[in-house]
Write a protein that holds these residues in place. Structure first.
Motif, PDB file in Angstrom:
ATOM      1  N   ASP A 161      11.551  -1.697  32.424  1.00 36.16           N
ATOM      2  CA  ASP A 161      11.862  -1.819  33.847  1.00 36.16           C
ATOM      3  C   ASP A 161      10.958  -2.791  34.599  1.00 36.16           C
ATOM      4  OD1 ASP A 161       9.597  -0.286  33.563  1.00 36.16           O
ATOM      5  OD2 ASP A 161      10.196   1.238  35.009  1.00 36.16           O
ATOM      6  N   ALA A 162      10.107  -3.508  33.898  1.00 35.50           N
ATOM      7  CA  ALA A 162       9.195  -4.451  34.557  1.00 35.50           C
ATOM      8  C   ALA A 162       8.676  -5.454  33.542  1.00 35.50           C
ATOM      9  CB  ALA A 162       8.018  -3.697  35.177  1.00 35.50           C
ATOM     10  N   CYS A 163       8.282  -6.623  34.055  1.00 31.54           N
ATOM     11  CA  CYS A 163       7.645  -7.621  33.204  1.00 31.54           C
ATOM     12  C   CYS A 163       6.166  -7.287  33.062  1.00 31.54           C
ATOM     13  CB  CYS A 163       7.752  -9.006  33.829  1.00 31.54           C
ATOM     14  SG  CYS A 163       9.397  -9.688  33.776  1.00 31.54           S
ATOM     15  N   GLN A 164       5.601  -7.602  31.945  1.00 29.68           N
ATOM     16  CA  GLN A 164       4.163  -7.426  31.763  1.00 29.68           C
ATOM     17  C   GLN A 164       3.542  -8.818  31.774  1.00 29.68           C
ATOM     18  OE1 GLN A 164       2.968  -4.585  28.853  1.00 29.68           O
ATOM     19  NE2 GLN A 164       0.859  -5.286  28.852  1.00 29.68           N
TER      20      GLN A 164
ATOM     21  N   ALA B 277      -9.851 -11.130  25.668  1.00 29.71           N
ATOM     22  CA  ALA B 277      -9.195 -12.225  26.394  1.00 29.71           C
ATOM     23  C   ALA B 277      -8.027 -11.660  27.190  1.00 29.71           C
ATOM     24  CB  ALA B 277      -8.690 -13.286  25.418  1.00 29.71           C
ATOM     25  N   LEU B 278      -7.846 -12.161  28.390  1.00 31.12           N
ATOM     26  CA  LEU B 278      -6.725 -11.749  29.224  1.00 31.12           C
ATOM     27  C   LEU B 278      -5.588 -12.732  29.002  1.00 31.12           C
ATOM     28  CD1 LEU B 278      -5.739  -9.727  31.312  1.00 31.12           C
ATOM     29  CD2 LEU B 278      -6.552 -11.307  33.078  1.00 31.12           C
ATOM     30  N   LEU B 279      -4.524 -12.247  28.364  1.00 36.33           N
ATOM     31  CA  LEU B 279      -3.376 -13.095  28.056  1.00 36.33           C
ATOM     32  C   LEU B 279      -2.414 -13.108  29.231  1.00 36.33           C
ATOM     33  CD1 LEU B 279      -2.570 -11.997  24.400  1.00 36.33           C
ATOM     34  CD2 LEU B 279      -4.267 -13.641  25.220  1.00 36.33           C
ATOM     35  N   ARG B 280      -1.880 -14.292  29.493  1.00 31.10           N
ATOM     36  CA  ARG B 280      -0.861 -14.491  30.519  1.00 31.10           C
ATOM     37  C   ARG B 280       0.302 -15.214  29.858  1.00 31.10           C
ATOM     38  NH1 ARG B 280      -5.737 -16.264  33.361  1.00 31.10           N
ATOM     39  NH2 ARG B 280      -6.312 -14.606  34.783  1.00 31.10           N
ATOM     40  N   PRO B 281       1.511 -15.098  30.420  1.00 32.91           N
ATOM     41  CA  PRO B 281       2.653 -15.801  29.819  1.00 32.91           C
ATOM     42  C   PRO B 281       2.437 -17.313  29.795  1.00 32.91           C
ATOM     43  CG  PRO B 281       3.392 -14.255  31.499  1.00 32.91           C
ATOM     44  CD  PRO B 281       1.900 -14.317  31.590  1.00 32.91           C
TER      45      PRO B 281
ATOM     46  N   CYS C  91       8.574 -15.442  30.788  1.00 32.12           N
ATOM     47  CA  CYS C  91       8.506 -14.469  31.876  1.00 32.12           C
ATOM     48  C   CYS C  91       7.412 -13.422  31.686  1.00 32.12           C
ATOM     49  CB  CYS C  91       9.857 -13.779  32.041  1.00 32.12           C
ATOM     50  SG  CYS C  91      10.386 -12.827  30.602  1.00 32.12           S
ATOM     51  N   CYS C  92       6.969 -13.210  30.453  1.00 35.69           N
ATOM     52  CA  CYS C  92       5.989 -12.151  30.220  1.00 35.69           C
ATOM     53  C   CYS C  92       5.206 -12.422  28.927  1.00 35.69           C
ATOM     54  CB  CYS C  92       6.680 -10.793  30.141  1.00 35.69           C
ATOM     55  SG  CYS C  92       7.793 -10.610  28.737  1.00 35.69           S
ATOM     56  N   VAL C  93       4.177 -11.624  28.691  1.00 35.45           N
ATOM     57  CA  VAL C  93       3.347 -11.823  27.498  1.00 35.45           C
ATOM     58  C   VAL C  93       4.112 -11.547  26.212  1.00 35.45           C
ATOM     59  CG1 VAL C  93       1.138 -11.445  28.654  1.00 35.45           C
ATOM     60  CG2 VAL C  93       2.340  -9.495  27.666  1.00 35.45           C
ATOM     61  N   TYR C  94       5.117 -10.683  26.252  1.00 35.17           N
ATOM     62  CA  TYR C  94       5.897 -10.411  25.044  1.00 35.17           C
ATOM     63  C   TYR C  94       6.731 -11.615  24.642  1.00 35.17           C
ATOM     64  CZ  TYR C  94       4.397  -5.638  25.472  1.00 35.17           C
ATOM     65  OH  TYR C  94       3.615  -4.517  25.544  1.00 35.17           O
TER      66      TYR C  94
END
Length: 70
Positions: A26-29, A39-43, A48-51
């Motif tokens: 129900d939301a993007c991560q 480490a902080l991963l970002r898209p 649209c998201c890290v996945y």
């Protein structure tokens, strides 16, 4: 209608650590902290998201071709 796959293995591009995670439906991560190197991963640009950027399976909305976070 196909059921979306909810499990994806995220791989850190910095240290190579991989971990299976359950994706939200129900939301993007947008952020994910690697438990190994912190480490902080970002898209990546265009994702649209890290996945969608670092996972073995794209997020459920993208799997269902309905666009993410819409």
């Amino acid at each position: 209608m196909n059921t979306a796959i909810l499990e994806s293995i995220l791989t850190c591009p910095h240290c190579g650590h991989a971990k299976q995670e359950t994706m939200p439906t129900d939301a993007c991560q947008f952020f994910y902290e690697c438990e190994n190197c912190k480490a902080l991963l970002r898209p990546k640009m265009g994702d649209c998201c890290v996945y969608c950027s670092y996972g073995t399976v794209r997020c459920p909305p993208m799997q269902e071709q309905r666009g993410c976070c819409g």
